[in-house]
Design an enzyme around this catalytic site. Structure first.
Site, PDB file in Angstrom:
ATOM      1  N   CYS A  51      -2.574   1.689   2.497  1.00  0.00           N
ATOM      2  CA  CYS A  51      -1.600   0.503   1.489  1.00  0.00           C
ATOM      3  C   CYS A  51      -0.574   1.311   0.683  1.00  0.00           C
ATOM      4  O   CYS A  51      -0.005   0.663  -0.170  1.00  0.00           O
ATOM      5  CB  CYS A  51      -2.732  -0.071   0.512  1.00  0.00           C
ATOM      6  SG  CYS A  51      -3.544   1.322  -0.480  1.00  0.00           S
ATOM      7  N   GLU A  84      -6.198   9.464  -0.949  1.00  0.00           N
ATOM      8  CA  GLU A  84      -4.981   9.872  -1.572  1.00  0.00           C
ATOM      9  C   GLU A  84      -4.652  11.327  -1.968  1.00  0.00           C
ATOM     10  O   GLU A  84      -3.803  11.756  -2.415  1.00  0.00           O
ATOM     11  CB  GLU A  84      -4.478   8.827  -2.380  1.00  0.00           C
ATOM     12  CG  GLU A  84      -5.086   8.509  -3.765  1.00  0.00           C
ATOM     13  CD  GLU A  84      -4.805   7.239  -4.358  1.00  0.00           C
ATOM     14  OE1 GLU A  84      -3.821   6.762  -4.405  1.00  0.00           O
ATOM     15  OE2 GLU A  84      -5.549   6.881  -5.262  1.00  0.00           O
ATOM     16  N   HIS A  99       6.219   3.909  -9.215  1.00  0.00           N
ATOM     17  CA  HIS A  99       5.778   2.480  -9.588  1.00  0.00           C
ATOM     18  C   HIS A  99       6.605   1.657  -9.997  1.00  0.00           C
ATOM     19  O   HIS A  99       6.568   0.549  -9.815  1.00  0.00           O
ATOM     20  CB  HIS A  99       4.433   2.623 -10.541  1.00  0.00           C
ATOM     21  CG  HIS A  99       3.338   3.215  -9.949  1.00  0.00           C
ATOM     22  ND1 HIS A  99       3.027   4.739 -10.119  1.00  0.00           N
ATOM     23  CD2 HIS A  99       2.131   2.782  -8.870  1.00  0.00           C
ATOM     24  CE1 HIS A  99       1.883   4.917  -9.366  1.00  0.00           C
ATOM     25  NE2 HIS A  99       1.541   3.533  -8.524  1.00  0.00           N
ATOM     26  N   ASP A 143       0.645   8.800  -2.811  1.00  0.00           N
ATOM     27  CA  ASP A 143      -0.090  10.188  -3.392  1.00  0.00           C
ATOM     28  C   ASP A 143      -0.251  11.249  -2.639  1.00  0.00           C
ATOM     29  O   ASP A 143      -0.082  12.279  -2.784  1.00  0.00           O
ATOM     30  CB  ASP A 143      -1.134   9.574  -4.240  1.00  0.00           C
ATOM     31  CG  ASP A 143      -0.634   9.252  -5.635  1.00  0.00           C
ATOM     32  OD1 ASP A 143      -0.130   9.758  -6.299  1.00  0.00           O
ATOM     33  OD2 ASP A 143      -1.326   8.013  -6.069  1.00  0.00           O
TER      34      ASP A 143
HETATM   35  C1  PEP Z   1      -0.558   5.529  -3.088  1.00  0.00           C
HETATM   36  O1  PEP Z   1      -0.675   6.303  -3.628  1.00  0.00           O
HETATM   37  O2  PEP Z   1      -0.182   5.110  -1.915  1.00  0.00           O
HETATM   38  C2  PEP Z   1      -1.117   4.049  -3.665  1.00  0.00           C
HETATM   39  C3  PEP Z   1      -1.337   2.978  -2.830  1.00  0.00           C
HETATM   40  O3  PEP Z   1      -1.463   3.876  -5.071  1.00  0.00           O
HETATM   41  P1  PEP Z   1      -0.185   4.005  -6.126  1.00  0.00           P
HETATM   42  O4  PEP Z   1       1.046   3.776  -5.431  1.00  0.00           O
HETATM   43  O5  PEP Z   1      -0.603   3.015  -6.980  1.00  0.00           O
HETATM   44  O6  PEP Z   1      -0.380   5.189  -6.692  1.00  0.00           O
HETATM   45 MG    MG Z   2      -2.046   6.175  -5.647  1.00  0.00          MG
END
Ligand code: PEP
Ligand code: MG
Length: 592
Positions: free
Chosen positions: A516, A445, A203, A469
């Site tokens: 996403c 995910e 993140h 994930d």
């Molecule tokens: C993901 O896991 O691909 C996602 C978009 O969520 P995050 O990156 O916020 O865990």
């Molecule tokens: Mg995620």
């Protein structure tokens, strides 16, 4: 690129290779962040900044004087003027000519920042007085330390000077930055950052891209090796950090930056065009959003809406959780600015690498397998319901969608939907407007959710695949751990088969499916996602124009052939090579 006025030919250039986590090239002075070790930042200032630095010091002295006088008068009212007079000694410190002269000399002659010279001079004066072992002078020594602390707080605007304390443009070097550290960076002052640890899908990296700050991670040991004030160049395209760049390197990067600027300019012409393949298939192209203030960038990117709003970032760096009304105002404002474009608001996804100061939770030995995402919300229904109510209220304009993260089973979706239904009843009874036809989706995910996609599809109106994930959980590779980064392979056939299973299940149930996760931001992997049947891509806003160019140069037939071969192949590297070959053939100029 601009940087320190040094004599690069006199120093040895050194290169450090890591992972490219956020694109861009910057050069400047390093500020090495060592939390707890150097609480007071030290950094050089330019000669032309001396006057403004002295003004900054004078403003801090004025603020300190006003604070002490206020405390003194409050104390006088409470306990009498005699006891309050102890603060006279503090006021004398602010007037102490020898101390102030030394501080001003440090700024004017050594070109150092005010907080550092205040700290250095005050520590020296305090130590000299303390050495005299006189009770009166020992008291004075403490007064100096106390007043200096207050002046430094007023200079930095922080009780604990740290990341936000450096008031000049710099490149940040750190062992590690948390997502909330990153969210607090000032993008006008931080020209880039380099960390020892970290990976492309952390993140911290996602937020760097969102902020448009070039970044390199996985540099192993640079925090120990670098000093504040070092001259560095950071290449966020190739994952390179250069200490003491030589003139030839600077020239090479000057040329490289011009090249990139030309490519970016060509891409900006695509803003008003559609993301449609050569053979006429429209792929919805949305952008991910982390900061409400980034909406102007979204509009410039040419995205069709927000495919993922990571609401947890709004919860970072606060002492208390935002109220329902604060959340409502945040979501309502974003939805109104985007209208008629759509926004998918993801419910709180904390836990894992995203702890919240305002919601202390017991430590977990495997936080990514612990209480995160919708699991945490289902345990804390009050927090969850206040967010669901805020999202529902913000949906009144008709362009909001809602999505649950980290779902593992249809049962969790049913429980979340039941709470949503409760919120609808309450809001109706209270007379609040909301969109009765609000679409609800689920992030896929976790492999369990992917494999049960046909059951989950019965409960929702869309899917969005969180590949960050999904890859980590499918391959049992921690997405943050740079030592297993080579094993984090998005083109692994197991991952691709899960994605295909999800798109087939979604389409059989008559719902749409997007991606996403960061795979959607990777131009090399876009053909594969299209070939696997994805209807929407939601990428980092910064990268949307190049994804659009990629889509426009592709045809679905070639993408499907690529995906069909990859699903049968047993080798992730071979799959990646095939993707790279197609990408090079169609839009080679975009590959760094
Ligand atoms: C993901 O896991 O691909 C996602 C978009 O969520 P995050 O990156 O916020 O865990
Ligand atoms: Mg995620």
């Amino acid at each position: 690129m601009s940087g320190p006025d040094a004599h690069p030919e006199q120093r040895e250039e050194r290169r450090f290779h890591g992972f490219a986590v956020s694109p861009g090239v910057s050069r400047g002075i390093a500020y090495v962040h060592r939390p707890g070790k150097d609480e007071v930042p030290r950094y050089p200032i330019q000669p032309e900044q001396v006057d403004s630095e002295i003004l900054r010091l004078e403003a801090a002295l004025g603020a300190t004087r006003a604070q002490i006088t206020l405390i003194q008068s409050q104390l006088a009212a409470a306990v009498g003027a005699k006891d309050a007079s102890i603060f006279d000694a503090h006021l004398l410190v602010i007037e102490d000519a020898s101390l102030l002269d030394e501080v001003v000399r440090g700024i004017d002659q050594e070109h150092l920042n005010a907080e550092f010279v205040v700290h250095r001079s005050a520590s020296k004066f305090a130590a000299e007085l303390a050495k005299l072992h006189d009770p009166y002078l020992s008291e004075r020594s403490l007064d100096i330390t106390d007043v200096a602390r207050r002046i430094i707080q007023n200079l930095t605007g922080k009780a604990h000077p740290g990341l936000g304390a450096v008031q000049t443009r710099h490149l940040l070097v750190a062992h590690h930055l948390t997502p909330s550290d990153t969210a607090s960076l000032n993008r006008d002052l931080v020209l880039g950052f380099a960390t020892d640890v970290g990976s492309k899908t952390s993140h911290t990296a996602i937020l760097a891209r969102s902020l448009g700050i070039p970044a390199v991670s996985g540099l192993h040991g640079v925090e120990k090796l670098f000093q504040t004030g070092d001259d560095i160049l950071l290449d966020g395209y190739r994952g390179l950090l250069v200490l003491n760049p030589l003139p030839a390197t600077l020239l090479e990067y000057e040329e490289f930056s011009h090249q990139r600027a030309r490519v970016e300019q060509d891409l900006s012409a695509l803003r008003e065009t559609a993301s449609t393949t050569r053979d006429g298939h429209h792929i919805t192209l949305a952008a991910n959003l982390e900061f409400a203030d980034d909406l102007p960038l979204h509009k410039l990117s040419g995205a069709e809406g927000v495919g993922l709003y990571r609401t947890e970032v709004f919860f970072f760096n606060r002492d208390s959780l935002p109220t329902e009304d604060e959340q409502f105002e945040n979501y309502r404002r974003i939805a109104a600015e985007l209208h008629p474009q759509k926004i998918i608001i993801r419910t709180l996804d904390v836990g894992g690498d995203k702890p919240l100061d305002s919601l202390p939770l017991p430590a977990e030995s495997n936080p990514f397998l612990g209480l995160r995402g919708v699991r945490l919300c289902l345990e804390h229904c009050d927090i969850f319901k206040s967010q669901l109510r805020a999202i529902l209220r913000a949906s009144a304009g008709g362009n909001v969608r809602l999505m649950y993260p980290m779902v593992t089973s249809p049962g969790e979706v049913k429980r979340a939907n039941a709470l949503l239904e409760e919120c609808r009843h309450e809001l109706r009874a209270e007379g609040h407007a909301f969109d009765e036809r609000l679409e609800v989706g689920v992030m896929i995910e976790v492999p369990a959710a992917a494999l049960c996609a046909e059951h989950i599809a019965c409960e929702v109106q869309f899917f969005s695949i969180g590949t960050n994930d999904l890859v980590q959980y499918t391959l049992a590779v921690d997405r943050l751990n740079e030592s297993v980064a080579p094993l984090y392979e998005a083109t692994h056939p197991a991952v691709l088969r899960l994605i295909k299973h999800v798109t087939d299940a979604a389409h059989a149930a008559g719902i749409w499916v997007g991606v996403c996760g960061e795979m959607a931001s990777d131009i090399v992997l876009v053909p594969l996602l299209l070939g696997l049947g994805v209807d929407e891509l939601s990428a980092a806003a910064l990268l949307v124009p190049r994804i659009k160019r990629a889509v426009q140069t592709l045809d679905l037939k070639s993408c499907r052939e690529l995906a069909a071969r990859a699903l049968e192949h047993d080798s992730a590297p071979e799959n990646l090579k095939a993707c790279e070959a197609l990408a090079r053939e169609r839009y080679g100029e975009l590959l760094a």
